[in-house]
Design a protein around this motif. Sequence first.
Motif, PDB file in Angstrom:
ATOM      1  N   ASP A 355       0.819  -1.220   0.000  1.00  0.00           N
ATOM      2  CA  ASP A 355       0.000   0.000   0.000  1.00  0.00           C
ATOM      3  C   ASP A 355       0.848   1.264   0.000  1.00  0.00           C
ATOM      4  O   ASP A 355       0.456   2.295  -0.562  1.00  0.00           O
ATOM      5  CB  ASP A 355      -0.898   0.036   1.245  1.00  0.00           C
ATOM      6  N   TYR A 356       2.001   1.192   0.641  1.00  0.00           N
ATOM      7  CA  TYR A 356       2.857   2.370   0.801  1.00  0.00           C
ATOM      8  C   TYR A 356       3.301   2.977  -0.524  1.00  0.00           C
ATOM      9  O   TYR A 356       3.695   4.149  -0.583  1.00  0.00           O
ATOM     10  CB  TYR A 356       4.100   2.006   1.623  1.00  0.00           C
ATOM     11  N   LEU A 357       3.232   2.210  -1.604  1.00  0.00           N
ATOM     12  CA  LEU A 357       3.690   2.729  -2.899  1.00  0.00           C
ATOM     13  C   LEU A 357       2.819   3.884  -3.390  1.00  0.00           C
ATOM     14  O   LEU A 357       3.321   4.825  -4.021  1.00  0.00           O
ATOM     15  CB  LEU A 357       3.716   1.603  -3.931  1.00  0.00           C
ATOM     16  N   PHE A 358       1.522   3.831  -3.093  1.00  0.00           N
ATOM     17  CA  PHE A 358       0.648   4.958  -3.451  1.00  0.00           C
ATOM     18  C   PHE A 358       1.015   6.192  -2.622  1.00  0.00           C
ATOM     19  O   PHE A 358       0.997   7.317  -3.135  1.00  0.00           O
ATOM     20  CB  PHE A 358      -0.821   4.578  -3.234  1.00  0.00           C
ATOM     21  N   ASP A 359       1.363   5.969  -1.362  1.00  0.00           N
ATOM     22  CA  ASP A 359       1.793   7.089  -0.513  1.00  0.00           C
ATOM     23  C   ASP A 359       3.117   7.664  -1.004  1.00  0.00           C
ATOM     24  O   ASP A 359       3.339   8.882  -0.953  1.00  0.00           O
ATOM     25  CB  ASP A 359       1.928   6.625   0.942  1.00  0.00           C
ATOM     26  N   GLN A 360       3.983   6.768  -1.485  1.00  0.00           N
ATOM     27  CA  GLN A 360       5.265   7.215  -2.037  1.00  0.00           C
ATOM     28  C   GLN A 360       5.053   8.103  -3.261  1.00  0.00           C
ATOM     29  O   GLN A 360       5.735   9.114  -3.449  1.00  0.00           O
ATOM     30  CB  GLN A 360       6.103   5.990  -2.411  1.00  0.00           C
ATOM     31  N   PHE A 361       4.100   7.713  -4.097  1.00  0.00           N
ATOM     32  CA  PHE A 361       3.748   8.527  -5.269  1.00  0.00           C
ATOM     33  C   PHE A 361       3.254   9.906  -4.842  1.00  0.00           C
ATOM     34  O   PHE A 361       3.657  10.929  -5.410  1.00  0.00           O
ATOM     35  CB  PHE A 361       2.682   7.784  -6.077  1.00  0.00           C
ATOM     36  N   LEU A 362       2.415   9.929  -3.811  1.00  0.00           N
ATOM     37  CA  LEU A 362       1.892  11.214  -3.317  1.00  0.00           C
ATOM     38  C   LEU A 362       3.011  12.072  -2.729  1.00  0.00           C
ATOM     39  O   LEU A 362       3.018  13.300  -2.898  1.00  0.00           O
ATOM     40  CB  LEU A 362       0.794  10.970  -2.275  1.00  0.00           C
ATOM     41  N   GLU A 363       3.967  11.446  -2.064  1.00  0.00           N
ATOM     42  CA  GLU A 363       5.105  12.194  -1.524  1.00  0.00           C
ATOM     43  C   GLU A 363       5.927  12.809  -2.646  1.00  0.00           C
ATOM     44  O   GLU A 363       6.395  13.954  -2.543  1.00  0.00           O
ATOM     45  CB  GLU A 363       5.984  11.275  -0.666  1.00  0.00           C
ATOM     46  N   ILE A 365       4.744  13.727  -5.522  1.00  0.00           N
ATOM     47  CA  ILE A 365       3.935  14.834  -6.038  1.00  0.00           C
ATOM     48  C   ILE A 365       4.076  16.057  -5.134  1.00  0.00           C
ATOM     49  O   ILE A 365       4.294  17.182  -5.598  1.00  0.00           O
ATOM     50  CB  ILE A 365       2.458  14.403  -6.174  1.00  0.00           C
ATOM     51  N   LYS A 366       3.962  15.844  -3.809  1.00  0.00           N
ATOM     52  CA  LYS A 366       4.078  16.958  -2.866  1.00  0.00           C
ATOM     53  C   LYS A 366       5.428  17.645  -2.970  1.00  0.00           C
ATOM     54  O   LYS A 366       5.538  18.878  -2.978  1.00  0.00           O
ATOM     55  CB  LYS A 366       3.867  16.454  -1.435  1.00  0.00           C
ATOM     56  N   GLN A 367       6.482  16.830  -3.049  1.00  0.00           N
ATOM     57  CA  GLN A 367       7.821  17.399  -3.129  1.00  0.00           C
ATOM     58  C   GLN A 367       8.035  18.164  -4.428  1.00  0.00           C
ATOM     59  O   GLN A 367       8.629  19.249  -4.426  1.00  0.00           O
ATOM     60  CB  GLN A 367       8.867  16.276  -3.015  1.00  0.00           C
ATOM     61  N   LYS A 369       5.694  19.623  -6.203  1.00  0.00           N
ATOM     62  CA  LYS A 369       4.911  20.867  -6.137  1.00  0.00           C
ATOM     63  C   LYS A 369       5.610  21.931  -5.289  1.00  0.00           C
ATOM     64  O   LYS A 369       5.625  23.109  -5.641  1.00  0.00           O
ATOM     65  CB  LYS A 369       3.515  20.562  -5.556  1.00  0.00           C
ATOM     66  N   SER A 370       6.217  21.485  -4.196  1.00  0.00           N
ATOM     67  CA  SER A 370       6.885  22.458  -3.314  1.00  0.00           C
ATOM     68  C   SER A 370       8.144  23.022  -3.955  1.00  0.00           C
ATOM     69  O   SER A 370       8.567  24.131  -3.625  1.00  0.00           O
ATOM     70  CB  SER A 370       7.228  21.797  -1.978  1.00  0.00           C
ATOM     71  N   ASN A 371       8.738  22.270  -4.877  1.00  0.00           N
ATOM     72  CA  ASN A 371       9.961  22.738  -5.538  1.00  0.00           C
ATOM     73  C   ASN A 371       9.678  23.530  -6.809  1.00  0.00           C
ATOM     74  O   ASN A 371      10.574  24.123  -7.395  1.00  0.00           O
ATOM     75  CB  ASN A 371      10.864  21.540  -5.898  1.00  0.00           C
ATOM     76  N   SER A 372       8.416  23.500  -7.233  1.00  0.00           N
ATOM     77  CA  SER A 372       8.056  24.188  -8.499  1.00  0.00           C
ATOM     78  C   SER A 372       7.879  25.687  -8.311  1.00  0.00           C
ATOM     79  O   SER A 372       7.526  26.159  -7.234  1.00  0.00           O
ATOM     80  CB  SER A 372       6.764  23.585  -9.065  1.00  0.00           C
TER      81      SER A 372
END
Length: 372
Positions: A355-363, A365-367, A369-372
């Motif tokens: 399950d953690y792989l979906f959370d990894q994908f979201l992390e 994305i978050k990172q 977005k924060s760097n953009s």
Amino acid sequence: MKYQVRKKAFLLLEDGTIFWGKIVGDSEGSSFGEVCFNTGMTGYQEIFTDPSYYGQLMVTTNAHIGNYGTYSDEVESEDIKIAGLICKNFSYNYSRPKSDLSLEEFLKQNNLLAISDVDTRALVSYIRDNGAMNGVISTELDNIDTLKKQLSEMPDMKGLELASKVSTKEPYFLGDENATYKVSALDIGIKKNILRNLTRRDCYVKVFPYNATYEEMTEWNPDGFFLSNGPGDPEPLESAISTAKKIIESGQPLFGICLGHQVIALANGVSTFKMHHGHRGINHPILNLETGKGEITSQNHGFAVDRDELEKNSELEITHVHLNDNTVAGLKMKNKPVFSVQYHPEASPGPHDADYLFDQFLENIKQHKSNS
């Protein structure tokens, strides 16, 4: 069920081997496909509706199939995708309170040919020894020679493009349009539970047909991209491979599962190959090389990524390996937010170790977005 004399039926393999059984229900005729087997003890309804199994004759190794009926919410696509069912004991009666149909009725609604009373242990051993091959299940007892000729003319799964047979025809949205994150998903055989895993993580998903371009998928300004599972050989998917290359070049987050994993490898110049008999079941052991931990996973694939080529690619790193045969089970790019796995972390039913792989994908994305 009222007792009735059931018709004799058989499975004919392309090498001429015959396994005898009996038809389920009152169906007649023949159905062709590549013969494969799944070792899961539950989840037959999800297996039958998984687009990754499109055009295959499914052998279920569990002794009893149909004992808990079917339930309308537990499908992975809109209809049955397998070409036929081969099992040992078929249960006409079921005992699960929330089921709304028997498996017999479910198969009849979907016009699926099924045979039971087959020696599935002998059949699975034969496939494991001799490899996956095409076959036909049939009630046409007097037509074996004709069926042999038709079987000899069937194309092999190697080189077969099947994503176009199961992909959506038009883009569609899923989830809350006010969700925090937007994901563009390429449907090359997507399962509903993958989409559920994304939407429950605050993602609004737009699902695109198998041949969608990078430009089409970026038009609505997504935060990340997803490449789905699916059937057939990945190498003929030129459009999907081209789209994956452009996503990678853009530096945006990308996550791939199963066929999507193979497409990401091909986009990086790493080839794939057809396996001897594939991995299909819900108890496959994986080693996560980054954590050193083992994972029990759900798998369904007949192709795999070339490990030697991947290890020579300076941009890629192996993240997971299959402990039964050391094949590549996961990869990531060293300098891009891109990763993929060969197995199914959305497993339902099945293990939830991944399950953690979906959370990894979201992390990722978050990172990003924060760097953009």
